[in-house]
Scaffold this motif. Structure first.
Motif, mmCIF file in Angstrom:
data_model
loop_
_atom_site.group_PDB
_atom_site.id
_atom_site.type_symbol
_atom_site.label_atom_id
_atom_site.label_comp_id
_atom_site.label_asym_id
_atom_site.label_seq_id
_atom_site.Cartn_x
_atom_site.Cartn_y
_atom_site.Cartn_z
ATOM 1 N N ILE B 51 31.728 42.917 42.314
ATOM 2 C CA ILE B 51 32.709 42.244 41.449
ATOM 3 C C ILE B 51 32.095 41.981 40.069
ATOM 4 O O ILE B 51 32.740 42.218 39.038
ATOM 5 C CB ILE B 51 33.160 40.920 42.092
ATOM 6 C CG1 ILE B 51 33.716 41.189 43.485
ATOM 7 C CG2 ILE B 51 34.125 40.173 41.195
ATOM 8 C CD1 ILE B 51 35.173 41.225 43.646
ATOM 9 N N ASP B 52 30.864 41.513 40.075
ATOM 10 C CA ASP B 52 30.199 41.244 38.791
ATOM 11 C C ASP B 52 30.148 42.512 37.935
ATOM 12 O O ASP B 52 30.415 42.479 36.738
ATOM 13 C CB ASP B 52 28.769 40.729 39.024
ATOM 14 C CG ASP B 52 28.777 39.296 39.494
ATOM 15 O OD1 ASP B 52 29.860 38.662 39.415
ATOM 16 O OD2 ASP B 52 27.726 38.801 39.947
ATOM 17 N N GLN B 53 29.820 43.598 38.601
ATOM 18 C CA GLN B 53 29.723 44.870 37.888
ATOM 19 C C GLN B 53 31.081 45.261 37.309
ATOM 20 O O GLN B 53 31.187 45.643 36.150
ATOM 21 C CB GLN B 53 29.222 45.931 38.856
ATOM 22 C CG GLN B 53 28.625 47.132 38.132
ATOM 23 C CD GLN B 53 28.364 48.258 39.107
ATOM 24 O OE1 GLN B 53 28.228 48.035 40.309
ATOM 25 N NE2 GLN B 53 28.293 49.478 38.583
ATOM 26 N N ILE B 62 40.123 43.378 32.393
ATOM 27 C CA ILE B 62 40.470 42.830 33.707
ATOM 28 C C ILE B 62 39.365 41.863 34.125
ATOM 29 O O ILE B 62 38.199 42.124 33.870
ATOM 30 C CB ILE B 62 40.580 43.933 34.788
ATOM 31 C CG1 ILE B 62 41.567 45.024 34.333
ATOM 32 C CG2 ILE B 62 41.025 43.341 36.115
ATOM 33 C CD1 ILE B 62 41.574 46.221 35.240
ATOM 34 N N ASN B 63 39.761 40.773 34.730
ATOM 35 C CA ASN B 63 38.765 39.825 35.214
ATOM 36 C C ASN B 63 39.096 39.432 36.651
ATOM 37 O O ASN B 63 40.120 38.811 36.906
ATOM 38 C CB ASN B 63 38.751 38.591 34.306
ATOM 39 C CG ASN B 63 37.531 37.742 34.570
ATOM 40 O OD1 ASN B 63 37.087 37.621 35.713
ATOM 41 N ND2 ASN B 63 36.988 37.148 33.531
ATOM 42 N N ILE B 64 38.204 39.820 37.584
ATOM 43 C CA ILE B 64 38.441 39.470 38.992
ATOM 44 C C ILE B 64 37.802 38.123 39.266
ATOM 45 O O ILE B 64 36.675 37.862 38.871
ATOM 46 C CB ILE B 64 37.796 40.492 39.953
ATOM 47 C CG1 ILE B 64 38.177 41.907 39.550
ATOM 48 C CG2 ILE B 64 38.197 40.201 41.392
ATOM 49 C CD1 ILE B 64 37.499 42.964 40.397
ATOM 50 N N LYS B 65 38.559 37.289 39.918
ATOM 51 C CA LYS B 65 37.975 36.028 40.369
ATOM 52 C C LYS B 65 38.120 35.958 41.890
ATOM 53 O O LYS B 65 39.227 36.059 42.421
ATOM 54 C CB LYS B 65 38.710 34.859 39.719
ATOM 55 C CG LYS B 65 37.877 33.600 39.757
ATOM 56 C CD LYS B 65 38.583 32.454 39.079
ATOM 57 C CE LYS B 65 38.031 31.167 39.648
ATOM 58 N NZ LYS B 65 39.035 30.167 39.843
ATOM 59 N N ILE B 323 41.753 46.936 43.954
ATOM 60 C CA ILE B 323 41.601 47.331 45.363
ATOM 61 C C ILE B 323 40.957 48.708 45.446
ATOM 62 O O ILE B 323 40.043 48.941 46.237
ATOM 63 C CB ILE B 323 42.981 47.346 46.064
ATOM 64 C CG1 ILE B 323 43.492 45.912 46.215
ATOM 65 C CG2 ILE B 323 42.877 48.013 47.435
ATOM 66 C CD1 ILE B 323 44.845 45.809 46.856
ATOM 67 N N SER B 324 41.374 49.610 44.603
ATOM 68 C CA SER B 324 40.850 50.964 44.709
ATOM 69 C C SER B 324 39.378 50.971 44.299
ATOM 70 O O SER B 324 38.592 51.751 44.826
ATOM 71 C CB SER B 324 41.706 51.944 43.911
ATOM 72 O OG SER B 324 41.205 52.139 42.626
ATOM 73 N N TYR B 325 38.997 50.052 43.414
ATOM 74 C CA TYR B 325 37.575 49.961 43.073
ATOM 75 C C TYR B 325 36.772 49.417 44.262
ATOM 76 O O TYR B 325 35.738 49.975 44.639
ATOM 77 C CB TYR B 325 37.381 49.042 41.866
ATOM 78 C CG TYR B 325 35.941 48.622 41.655
ATOM 79 C CD1 TYR B 325 35.019 49.485 41.065
ATOM 80 C CD2 TYR B 325 35.497 47.366 42.054
ATOM 81 C CE1 TYR B 325 33.694 49.113 40.893
ATOM 82 C CE2 TYR B 325 34.179 46.985 41.882
ATOM 83 C CZ TYR B 325 33.280 47.863 41.307
ATOM 84 O OH TYR B 325 31.979 47.486 41.141
ATOM 85 N N ASN B 330 31.878 54.642 46.505
ATOM 86 C CA ASN B 330 30.660 53.983 46.064
ATOM 87 C C ASN B 330 30.514 52.572 46.652
ATOM 88 O O ASN B 330 29.471 52.214 47.191
ATOM 89 C CB ASN B 330 30.693 53.874 44.543
ATOM 90 C CG ASN B 330 29.434 54.477 43.974
ATOM 91 O OD1 ASN B 330 28.465 54.721 44.721
ATOM 92 N ND2 ASN B 330 29.436 54.725 42.684
ATOM 93 N N SER B 331 31.586 51.829 46.516
ATOM 94 C CA SER B 331 31.567 50.453 47.009
ATOM 95 C C SER B 331 31.307 50.428 48.508
ATOM 96 O O SER B 331 30.509 49.640 49.012
ATOM 97 C CB SER B 331 32.894 49.753 46.716
ATOM 98 O OG SER B 331 33.161 49.768 45.333
#
Lengths: 289, 423, 327
Positions: B51-53, B62-65, B323-325, B330-331
């Motif tokens: 997530i940080d990456q 975009i910012n995921i929290k 979600i796709s990330y 890789n993830s």
């Protein structure tokens, strides 16, 4: 004039108790579940008919009553002893008073996890001792006849200090004069407890028992963590059943019905304890008229 | 002197005020889209680097929290449901367990994802990972990690793992009688969801079914009775400790980890735990699939976590991007290598380098091919609850097996009927 | 019937709260224990009752040593300052509880309760609870409970302090008659010198747990044995000031008279008390109190004088009385 002063408190009580109660009553007359897409559809008391025929509800009701009555009576007994002990003047009393409150200050879930470990077979200390003594394992948490007692124990351990504190406060309101007057008339300490302490503690006892009954009837987290209602549903409480219906089964109509029914049971239990505490005839009267 | 102090105080106050205003200020100029994800605590911890990456790469965009939920699966569900019931849930994405999906979808909380998914995406999934993501022909979830029931066995005590119920009893019984282990086989027997998972594997192993494809409840079938009798027999013969009736995953793992048990039924997470230094049986463990009678396929109960977009989210497109990330090749690789999360992408299972470095991947793939989801119905929680209660009755209360299973079947039918009628 | 305390001492930790106390209360006698709070008067009462044990000395009732006898067997009729009525029992049960636990037969209980209620003229209150009684009624119930005990000794701990002034005056003679009628010795604890003089045959003044002086009210008034007693007995308080001789001199306010010569004074303040008036005067001996009839006219230039017979002398170091005749 006095009504004006009572108004804020009255409104608060109405908001805190009345609104949910009305909401639950309303909900209990509706089908409101995942099946209805969470819409509220009036179903003319079908929830109540279902409740009356639901053996699981009655089993849980019995188990809840059993749990509440056992734990509250045991707590009253222990709390009186503890309060009497802490009321006496002796060295280290202050420290013990603080320590005795610790179980009460502990979060229930943490405590319940602790009990689950203590009763764990075969790794918990109790089973280890039993094993050491060469006895067969008790399997306390796997025995429908025993497990509920372990939940009672967990509850008693946690909430006795609360009751003891209330009773201690009550004991402190009784003037020493009364005991001395009684002593001069030939009363022994145990008689003093029966004839003076106990009757004068009644209001505190009643308050404590009501508090505790309300909590015990709503017992949830302790059982959820310790046994999850098992084994074989033998420890499931009404609150747990209502929770399952609401949060797991998404059946809010029926959950509200269970909550209401358990509230009615609680009111009955409170009335009964009032009768037991206040109407008991332990006062001898010279004049029966 | 006094005046100086006063200025210093004012200066300090100004700094304090400015520093507290700053985040608010920056949020004014920050036009990035916020995506809130609720995850169980372990997942929130393990995805932190990913997530940080992502947030670094998409800064200003975009910012995921991640909202770190409770540890326990059901507590996460409680939290999610509470927020969903209040309407206006603060979350865009929910990490959900496979059993929640029909319920959440029927409640209208989840947004269909079909339009985001290409055929290529779908084909990339391993066979078992394709299951349990849809409700009524709509895709509501994209799987992130697979989870399936596995049979863990001690390489130092047996040459090969048992494959049939009879064989399991024979091997386990011998080991107990020889005094090599205290328990032959440990599993999850507490009255909770884990018990349903155990049962599904055994009933399938005996050739039976819990609820078949035409929605018929088969709990009182011959195979079902055989399955329950087999489990009960394990307890009665001492192959399984009586205490198993209060075992969840952790207790079973504890017994196995300390070398007291020869066989264990558990989920892939146990593999990583058993490789730790604290594990007495480190390096002596093999992984296999559950036993089945001859002629029947062994079955693994499918558990799996995936990501769903909430229907209340205002940024569904961006949410899908996230979600796709998180489920990208890789993830998944990173989560598998670092945290032992079973992948969902078949490419990873077939990666030669990985298979060499992690031989368990082969067994995981095999198990994933034989997974079976639990009944995919909105009222699954009730249905499972009924089964758990009756099984617990049999194991702890000596209730007659036939009677218990008949009752379970009857109650399950009632539940299904009530759902059908109200529709 | 008598009560005797011989060389009684009581210690809390290392402090002697009562030390070397000797008292004798004869048949039909009422002895008041008088002193400021903390002087040990209530502690003495508790020792007599048996609620506490003395660390030294002997207590005798009717010449029999009761020091080690339990409270109940000493047969004490005690009235507490708070009355100590059981709040959860009605009047009749308050009286009978003691009888019942001692196993007195019910018919006997009824007789004695009725008798005590009748004596205190509170028959009609028997069904009331303490919270439904006035202060005076509560006191009567407490007294009835003590009488019912048919005690060998009466102990009264400030029985009037919770009543208003008018009620006290009304009750005093009644109380005196009632408790002295049986002839039992009575110990009456009070901090009010007026009450002590009104109620008691003899007064024992206590100070820091020691007996300061014991005697009849008249005796204490006429010949206080120390400055402490002098200032405690008699109201308004005695005038106490140093004398030229190095002694302490004391004169009662009512013994000061106006005259043409003598000590020159300035009027500071005047209180009219109805039957008398109290003047506060500034003189070279400090502030003096003078009590005279309310009819008496106050001269513009005040000179006061007194008879030397009315003078009391005390040692300035020990505070003890020095009789002038012996000098």
């Amino acid at each position: 004039m006095i009504i004006l002063f009572l108004l804020p408190a009255g409104i608060l009580i109405l908001l805190v108790f009345g609104v949910p109660l009305i909401r639950y009553s309303w909900l209990s007359m509706h089908a409101a579940s995942v099946v209805t897409g969470l819409d509220n559809i009036p179903n003319g008391g079908a929830n109540w008919i279902r409740l009356l025929n639901d053996m699981r509800f009655w089993k849980d009701a019995w188990q809840t009553v059993r749990f509440a009555s056992f734990s509250v009576s045991l707590e009253v007994f222990l709390a009186i002893l503890i309060a009497l002990l802490l009321h006496q003047k002796w060295k280290g009393r202050g420290i013990l008073r603080s320590i005795s409150l610790l179980p009460w200050a502990l979060p229930t879930t943490v405590m319940a996890l602790g009990w689950r470990w203590i009763f764990n077979t075969p790794y918990g200390p109790i089973e280890k001792i039993i094993n050491f003594m060469g006895l067969n394992p008790l399997n306390i948490l796997s025995n429908p006849k025993l497990t509920w007692l372990s939940t009672v124990l967990g509850d008693v351990w946690k909430t006795t200090p609360f009751l003891a504190l209330i009773l201690l406060a009550g004991l402190q309101t009784i003037p020493d004069d009364l005991y001395e007057a009684f002593r001069l008339e030939g009363g022994k300490p145990f008689q003093a407890f029966l004839k003076i302490s106990l009757p004068l503690l009644k209001p505190y006892l009643f308050l404590g028992v009501i508090f505790r009954l309300a909590q015990a009837f709503g017992v949830f987290d302790l059982i959820q963590v310790m046994t999850g209602g098992g084994p074989a549903g033998s420890t499931e409480s009404l609150a747990l059943y209502a929770y399952l219906n609401a949060m797991r089964f998404l059946d809010f109509g029926y959950s509200a019905t269970i909550m209401l029914a358990s509230f009615i049971l609680l009111v009955c239990a409170c009335a009964l304890s009032w009768v037991l505490i206040y109407q008991s005839k332990n006062i001898y009267r010279v004049y029966n008229s | 002197m006094k005046i100086k102090n006063k200025y210093r105080l004012i200066f300090t106050l100004c700094i304090l005020t400015l520093s507290s205003v700053q985040p608010i200020y920056s949020s004014f100029i920050d036009n990035s889209t916020k995506i809130n994800i609720l995850m169980p605590a372990p997942f929130a911890d393990s995805t932190k680097d990913l997530i940080d990456q992502f947030n670094k790469e998409n800064k200003g965009d975009i910012n995921i929290k991640v909202i770190r939920g409770p540890r326990e699966t059901e507590s996460v569900s409680d939290l999610a449901i509470s927020s969903l019931l209040l309407g206006n849930s603060p979350f865009d994405i929910l990490m959900i367990d496979i059993t929640w999906l029909p319920k959440y979808a029927a409640a209208g909380w989840l947004a269909p994802m079909d339009r985001y998914i290409s055929k290529r995406d779908w084909d990339s999934l391993a066979v078992g990972a394709k299951l349990g993501n849809s409700y009524k022909q709509n895709l509501y979830r994209w799987p992130m990690t697979s989870d399936m029931g596995l049979l863990f066995w001690r390489k130092d005590l047996m040459e090969n793992p048992p494959t049939t119920p009879i064989e399991l009893i024979r091997i386990a019984k011998n080991l107990v009688e020889e005094g090599k282990v205290s328990y032959g086989y440990v599993w999850q027997g507490r009255q909770y969801e884990g018990l349903s998972c155990v049962f599904l594997e055994v009933i399938n192993g005996f050739g039976g079914e819990w609820i078949n494809e035409s929605s018929e409840v088969k709990l009182s079938s011959k195979e079902s009775i055989q399955a329950v009798s087999w489990l009960k027999n394990l307890i009665e013969t001492g192959i399984t400790p009586r205490a198993v009736t209060n075992f969840s995953e952790n207790e079973a793992l504890q017994a196995f980890k300390s070398g007291e048990a020869a066989l264990m039924r558990n989920w892939p997470y146990a593999w990583a735990e058993l490789q730790k230094e604290s594990s007495i049986v480190k390096g002596k463990i093999g992984v296999s699939t559950m036993v089945a009678v001859e002629g029947e396929q062994p079955t693994s109960t499918l558990g799996s976590w995936g990501l769903s977009i909430l229907s209340s989210s205002k940024n569904k497109e961006v949410a899908y991007e996230v979600i796709s990330y998180l489920t990208s090749l890789n993830s998944q690789k990173e989560l598998f290598v670092n945290y032992g999360y079973t992948p969902t992408n078949s490419q990873i299972f077939n990666d030669k380098k990985l298979r060499e470095a992690f031989p368990v991947l082969v067994e995981l793939q095999k198990a994933l091919e034989q997974t079976k989801p639990r009944p995919e119905i909105p009222l699954y929680a009730q249905v499972s609850d009924v089964l758990q209660r009756q099984l617990s009755e049999v194991f702890t209360n000596d209730k007659n097996i036939k009677e218990a299973m008949l009752k379970a079947e009857r109650n399950t039918n009632q539940i299904l009927l009530s759902a059908g009628e109200s529709k | 019937m008598s009560l005797t305390l011989e060389n009684i001492g009581r210690r809390i930790n290392k402090n002697w709260i009562i030390k070397g106390l000797n008292l004798h209360v004869a048949k039909g006698e009422c002895l008041a224990l008088l002193g400021p709070s903390g002087c040990g008067k209530s502690s003495t009462l508790r020792l007599i009752a048996g609620l506490d044990k003395p660390d030294e000395g002997t207590i005798k009732i009717n010449h029999k040593d009761v020091t080690n006898i339990s409270p109940v067997n000493r047969r004490i009729g005690m009235v507490f300052q708070s009355y100590a009525l059981y709040p959860h029992l009605n009047v009749a049960d308050n009286l009978s509880l003691g009888l019942r636990i001692r196993g007195v037969p019910v018919s006997e209980q009824k007789k004695r309760v009725n008798n005590a209620l009748g004596l205190m003229q509170i028959e009609s209150l028997f069904k009331r609870f303490p919270s439904e009684l006035s202060g005076g009624q509560r006191q009567r119930v407490a007294l009835a409970r003590a009488i019912l005990r048919d005690p060998k000794v009466y102990l009264l701990d400030e029985p009037m302090s919770n009543l208003d002034a008018q009620l006290r005056e009304e009750l005093r003679p009644e109380l005196r008659n009632l408790i002295l009628k049986g002839g039992q010795p009575v110990v009456y604890v009070t901090h009010d010198q007026h009450e002590a003089m009104a109620m008691a045959n003899r007064i024992a003044v206590l100070k820091n747990g020691r007996l300061e002086q014991i005697g009849t009210p008249e005796n204490l008034y006429a010949k206080p044995s120390s400055i402490f007693v002098a200032s405690f007995i008699g109201r308004p308080q005695m005038n106490i000031f140093p004398d030229k001789s190095g002694l302490i001199k004391a004169i009662r306010p009512e013994d000061l008279k106006f005259s043409n010569n003598g000590l020159k004074c300035n009027l500071v303040h005047k209180e009219w008390l109805g039957s008398s008036q109290l003047l506060l005067l500034d003189s070279q001996n400090g502030l003096l109190r003078l009590l005279c009839g309310s009819e008496e006219s106050i001269p513009e230039e005040i000179y006061i004088n007194w008879s030397s017979e009315k003078e009391h002398y005390f040692d300035s170091n020990t505070g003890k009385r020095i009789d002038k005749s012996r000098q």
